[in-house]
Design a protein around this motif. Structure first.
Motif, PDB file in Angstrom:
ATOM      1  N   HIS A 226      11.311  -2.278  48.497  1.00  0.00           N
ATOM      2  CA  HIS A 226      11.300  -1.693  47.160  1.00  0.00           C
ATOM      3  C   HIS A 226      12.365  -0.600  47.150  1.00  0.00           C
ATOM      4  O   HIS A 226      12.188   0.446  47.767  1.00  0.00           O
ATOM      5  CB  HIS A 226       9.909  -1.122  46.851  1.00  0.00           C
ATOM      6  CG  HIS A 226       9.801  -0.462  45.519  1.00  0.00           C
ATOM      7  ND1 HIS A 226       9.453  -1.150  44.391  1.00  0.00           N
ATOM      8  CD2 HIS A 226      10.021   0.811  45.136  1.00  0.00           C
ATOM      9  CE1 HIS A 226       9.448  -0.310  43.366  1.00  0.00           C
ATOM     10  NE2 HIS A 226       9.780   0.884  43.800  1.00  0.00           N
ATOM     11  N   GLN A 227      13.482  -0.876  46.469  1.00  0.00           N
ATOM     12  CA  GLN A 227      14.595   0.067  46.433  1.00  0.00           C
ATOM     13  C   GLN A 227      14.603   0.752  45.073  1.00  0.00           C
ATOM     14  O   GLN A 227      14.695   0.103  44.045  1.00  0.00           O
ATOM     15  CB  GLN A 227      15.918  -0.667  46.656  1.00  0.00           C
ATOM     16  CG  GLN A 227      15.961  -1.427  47.951  1.00  0.00           C
ATOM     17  CD  GLN A 227      17.082  -2.447  47.991  1.00  0.00           C
ATOM     18  OE1 GLN A 227      17.883  -2.549  47.092  1.00  0.00           O
ATOM     19  NE2 GLN A 227      17.127  -3.223  49.067  1.00  0.00           N
TER      20      GLN A 227
ATOM     21  N   GLU B 118      -2.103  -5.188  33.650  1.00  0.00           N
ATOM     22  CA  GLU B 118      -2.857  -6.432  33.565  1.00  0.00           C
ATOM     23  C   GLU B 118      -2.304  -7.440  34.575  1.00  0.00           C
ATOM     24  O   GLU B 118      -1.095  -7.540  34.759  1.00  0.00           O
ATOM     25  CB  GLU B 118      -2.726  -6.990  32.139  1.00  0.00           C
ATOM     26  CG  GLU B 118      -3.559  -8.201  31.869  1.00  0.00           C
ATOM     27  CD  GLU B 118      -3.406  -8.686  30.441  1.00  0.00           C
ATOM     28  OE1 GLU B 118      -3.700  -9.860  30.204  1.00  0.00           O
ATOM     29  OE2 GLU B 118      -2.982  -7.902  29.582  1.00  0.00           O
ATOM     30  N   ASP B 119      -3.169  -8.201  35.211  1.00  0.00           N
ATOM     31  CA  ASP B 119      -2.796  -9.162  36.254  1.00  0.00           C
ATOM     32  C   ASP B 119      -1.970  -8.489  37.351  1.00  0.00           C
ATOM     33  O   ASP B 119      -0.890  -8.939  37.724  1.00  0.00           O
ATOM     34  CB  ASP B 119      -2.018 -10.342  35.670  1.00  0.00           C
ATOM     35  CG  ASP B 119      -2.903 -11.253  34.845  1.00  0.00           C
ATOM     36  OD1 ASP B 119      -4.132 -11.220  35.050  1.00  0.00           O
ATOM     37  OD2 ASP B 119      -2.376 -11.984  33.998  1.00  0.00           O
ATOM     38  N   TYR B 120      -2.505  -7.427  37.881  1.00  0.00           N
ATOM     39  CA  TYR B 120      -1.854  -6.629  38.926  1.00  0.00           C
ATOM     40  C   TYR B 120      -1.779  -7.442  40.214  1.00  0.00           C
ATOM     41  O   TYR B 120      -2.787  -7.952  40.695  1.00  0.00           O
ATOM     42  CB  TYR B 120      -2.677  -5.355  39.127  1.00  0.00           C
ATOM     43  CG  TYR B 120      -2.124  -4.349  40.079  1.00  0.00           C
ATOM     44  CD1 TYR B 120      -0.915  -3.714  39.831  1.00  0.00           C
ATOM     45  CD2 TYR B 120      -2.817  -4.017  41.235  1.00  0.00           C
ATOM     46  CE1 TYR B 120      -0.423  -2.764  40.706  1.00  0.00           C
ATOM     47  CE2 TYR B 120      -2.333  -3.071  42.112  1.00  0.00           C
ATOM     48  CZ  TYR B 120      -1.134  -2.447  41.846  1.00  0.00           C
ATOM     49  OH  TYR B 120      -0.642  -1.512  42.710  1.00  0.00           O
ATOM     50  N   LEU B 121      -0.584  -7.594  40.791  1.00  0.00           N
ATOM     51  CA  LEU B 121      -0.390  -8.400  41.987  1.00  0.00           C
ATOM     52  C   LEU B 121      -0.211  -7.524  43.216  1.00  0.00           C
ATOM     53  O   LEU B 121       0.529  -6.546  43.187  1.00  0.00           O
ATOM     54  CB  LEU B 121       0.845  -9.292  41.843  1.00  0.00           C
ATOM     55  CG  LEU B 121       0.820 -10.344  40.750  1.00  0.00           C
ATOM     56  CD1 LEU B 121       2.114 -11.133  40.748  1.00  0.00           C
ATOM     57  CD2 LEU B 121      -0.364 -11.266  40.912  1.00  0.00           C
ATOM     58  N   THR B 122      -0.887  -7.899  44.288  1.00  0.00           N
ATOM     59  CA  THR B 122      -0.698  -7.227  45.567  1.00  0.00           C
ATOM     60  C   THR B 122      -0.551  -8.285  46.658  1.00  0.00           C
ATOM     61  O   THR B 122      -1.047  -9.403  46.531  1.00  0.00           O
ATOM     62  CB  THR B 122      -1.878  -6.305  45.928  1.00  0.00           C
ATOM     63  OG1 THR B 122      -3.078  -7.064  45.967  1.00  0.00           O
ATOM     64  CG2 THR B 122      -2.014  -5.168  44.940  1.00  0.00           C
TER      65      THR B 122
ATOM     66  N   GLU C 225       1.835  -3.439  46.307  1.00  0.00           N
ATOM     67  CA  GLU C 225       1.978  -4.033  44.985  1.00  0.00           C
ATOM     68  C   GLU C 225       3.326  -4.743  44.928  1.00  0.00           C
ATOM     69  O   GLU C 225       4.272  -4.392  45.623  1.00  0.00           O
ATOM     70  CB  GLU C 225       1.881  -2.983  43.892  1.00  0.00           C
ATOM     71  CG  GLU C 225       3.049  -2.037  43.816  1.00  0.00           C
ATOM     72  CD  GLU C 225       2.940  -1.056  42.671  1.00  0.00           C
ATOM     73  OE1 GLU C 225       3.926  -0.356  42.447  1.00  0.00           O
ATOM     74  OE2 GLU C 225       1.889  -0.990  42.025  1.00  0.00           O
ATOM     75  N   ILE C 226       3.385  -5.748  44.077  1.00  0.00           N
ATOM     76  CA  ILE C 226       4.630  -6.470  43.894  1.00  0.00           C
ATOM     77  C   ILE C 226       4.797  -6.782  42.414  1.00  0.00           C
ATOM     78  O   ILE C 226       3.864  -7.220  41.752  1.00  0.00           O
ATOM     79  CB  ILE C 226       4.663  -7.755  44.749  1.00  0.00           C
ATOM     80  CG1 ILE C 226       6.008  -8.469  44.596  1.00  0.00           C
ATOM     81  CG2 ILE C 226       3.517  -8.672  44.453  1.00  0.00           C
ATOM     82  CD1 ILE C 226       6.248  -9.539  45.615  1.00  0.00           C
TER      83      ILE C 226
ATOM     84  N   LEU D  91       7.007  -6.078  35.926  1.00  0.00           N
ATOM     85  CA  LEU D  91       7.213  -7.342  35.214  1.00  0.00           C
ATOM     86  C   LEU D  91       6.211  -7.474  34.071  1.00  0.00           C
ATOM     87  O   LEU D  91       5.160  -6.838  34.075  1.00  0.00           O
ATOM     88  CB  LEU D  91       7.052  -8.517  36.177  1.00  0.00           C
ATOM     89  CG  LEU D  91       8.039  -8.589  37.341  1.00  0.00           C
ATOM     90  CD1 LEU D  91       7.651  -9.731  38.285  1.00  0.00           C
ATOM     91  CD2 LEU D  91       9.457  -8.758  36.857  1.00  0.00           C
ATOM     92  N   SER D  92       6.528  -8.318  33.103  1.00  0.00           N
ATOM     93  CA  SER D  92       5.591  -8.570  32.010  1.00  0.00           C
ATOM     94  C   SER D  92       4.455  -9.467  32.510  1.00  0.00           C
ATOM     95  O   SER D  92       4.530 -10.056  33.589  1.00  0.00           O
ATOM     96  CB  SER D  92       6.317  -9.230  30.836  1.00  0.00           C
ATOM     97  OG  SER D  92       6.732 -10.530  31.191  1.00  0.00           O
ATOM     98  N   VAL D  93       3.413  -9.603  31.719  1.00  0.00           N
ATOM     99  CA  VAL D  93       2.236 -10.379  32.124  1.00  0.00           C
ATOM    100  C   VAL D  93       2.588 -11.849  32.392  1.00  0.00           C
ATOM    101  O   VAL D  93       2.217 -12.387  33.443  1.00  0.00           O
ATOM    102  CB  VAL D  93       1.105 -10.250  31.077  1.00  0.00           C
ATOM    103  CG1 VAL D  93      -0.058 -11.160  31.413  1.00  0.00           C
ATOM    104  CG2 VAL D  93       0.643  -8.806  30.994  1.00  0.00           C
ATOM    105  N   PRO D  94       3.327 -12.540  31.505  1.00  0.00           N
ATOM    106  CA  PRO D  94       3.668 -13.936  31.826  1.00  0.00           C
ATOM    107  C   PRO D  94       4.540 -14.059  33.085  1.00  0.00           C
ATOM    108  O   PRO D  94       4.391 -15.013  33.849  1.00  0.00           O
ATOM    109  CB  PRO D  94       4.438 -14.421  30.601  1.00  0.00           C
ATOM    110  CG  PRO D  94       4.071 -13.502  29.506  1.00  0.00           C
ATOM    111  CD  PRO D  94       3.741 -12.196  30.149  1.00  0.00           C
ATOM    112  N   GLU D  95       5.408 -13.082  33.296  1.00  0.00           N
ATOM    113  CA  GLU D  95       6.246 -13.119  34.495  1.00  0.00           C
ATOM    114  C   GLU D  95       5.412 -12.906  35.753  1.00  0.00           C
ATOM    115  O   GLU D  95       5.650 -13.563  36.777  1.00  0.00           O
ATOM    116  CB  GLU D  95       7.348 -12.066  34.395  1.00  0.00           C
ATOM    117  CG  GLU D  95       8.367 -12.390  33.333  1.00  0.00           C
ATOM    118  CD  GLU D  95       9.216 -11.209  32.932  1.00  0.00           C
ATOM    119  OE1 GLU D  95       8.888 -10.067  33.309  1.00  0.00           O
ATOM    120  OE2 GLU D  95      10.214 -11.417  32.232  1.00  0.00           O
ATOM    121  N   ARG D  96       4.421 -12.003  35.703  1.00  0.00           N
ATOM    122  CA  ARG D  96       3.546 -11.797  36.856  1.00  0.00           C
ATOM    123  C   ARG D  96       2.704 -13.042  37.122  1.00  0.00           C
ATOM    124  O   ARG D  96       2.446 -13.388  38.275  1.00  0.00           O
ATOM    125  CB  ARG D  96       2.654 -10.567  36.649  1.00  0.00           C
ATOM    126  CG  ARG D  96       3.356  -9.270  36.978  1.00  0.00           C
ATOM    127  CD  ARG D  96       2.379  -8.122  37.102  1.00  0.00           C
ATOM    128  NE  ARG D  96       1.629  -7.861  35.886  1.00  0.00           N
ATOM    129  CZ  ARG D  96       2.078  -7.117  34.872  1.00  0.00           C
ATOM    130  NH1 ARG D  96       3.242  -6.532  34.947  1.00  0.00           N
ATOM    131  NH2 ARG D  96       1.331  -6.936  33.805  1.00  0.00           N
TER     132      ARG D  96
END
Length: 173
Positions: A110-111, A137-141, A150-151, A155-160
């Motif tokens: 993460h830069q 929303e739809d938080y990715l780890t 986290e990753i 990003l927007s929800v559809p992108e996540r």
């Protein structure tokens, strides 16, 4: 989309077999992610030019009067404030997340303007977790290394959701 697969993760790798990875080999999959910029630099120039032109219209009515000298500092302060806040927004949005996947290792970096953070783990133990409750929303780890990371939070929800699908498929192999 503000994420791009640098290597084609849908094709089979060139080398096959168990653990044929050597130091210096390119990753099997590489993903670059960055925040969406709704106002590109060209739009910034046009916006600032239009703002200056709109602020000059009221000044043309008071040319040659003392009111001009009262209004001029406030309009200059307005232009400077807009410029400074938009530049701050650009600097805070200079984020790049890079995910690289090899047969025996996964790396996430993460830069940001504040510095670089790195995480790595064995892909065998890594899971992609989608959480309903989180900062977004739809938080990715990614779970499986020394800590959860986290990753793609920007990003927007559809992108996540698309990223979750891609990473789940990629890490399940």
């Amino acid at each position: 989309m503000p994420f791009e697969w640098v290597t084609d993760h849908t094709k089979a790798p060139d080398n096959s077999g168990a653990f044929c990875f050597e130091a210096g080999d390119p990753p099997l999959a590489e993903l670059h992610m960055w925040p969406y910029r709704s106002l590109p630099r060209r739009g910034f120039v046009l916006f600032m030019g239009a703002t200056c032109a709109m602020l000059l219209l009221p000044l043309s009515a008071v040319l040659g009067t003392a009111i001009l000298w009262v209004m001029l500092p406030f309009m200059g302060l307005t232009i400077w404030g807009l410029w400074a806040l938009l530049e701050h927004s650009y600097r805070s949005g200079e984020i790049l997340e890079v995910l690289k996947l090899w047969e025996d290792r996964v790396e996430l970096s993460h830069q940001a303007a504040q510095g670089t953070k790195a995480w790595d783990a064995n892909p065998y133990w890594v899971n992609v977790v989608k959480q309903d409750k989180g900062p977004v929303e739809d938080y990715l780890t990614l779970r499986g290394g020394p800590r959860d990371v986290e990753i793609g939070a920007f990003l927007s929800v559809p992108e996540r959701q698309q990223l979750f699908t891609d990473l789940t498929r990629l890490l399940s192999n």
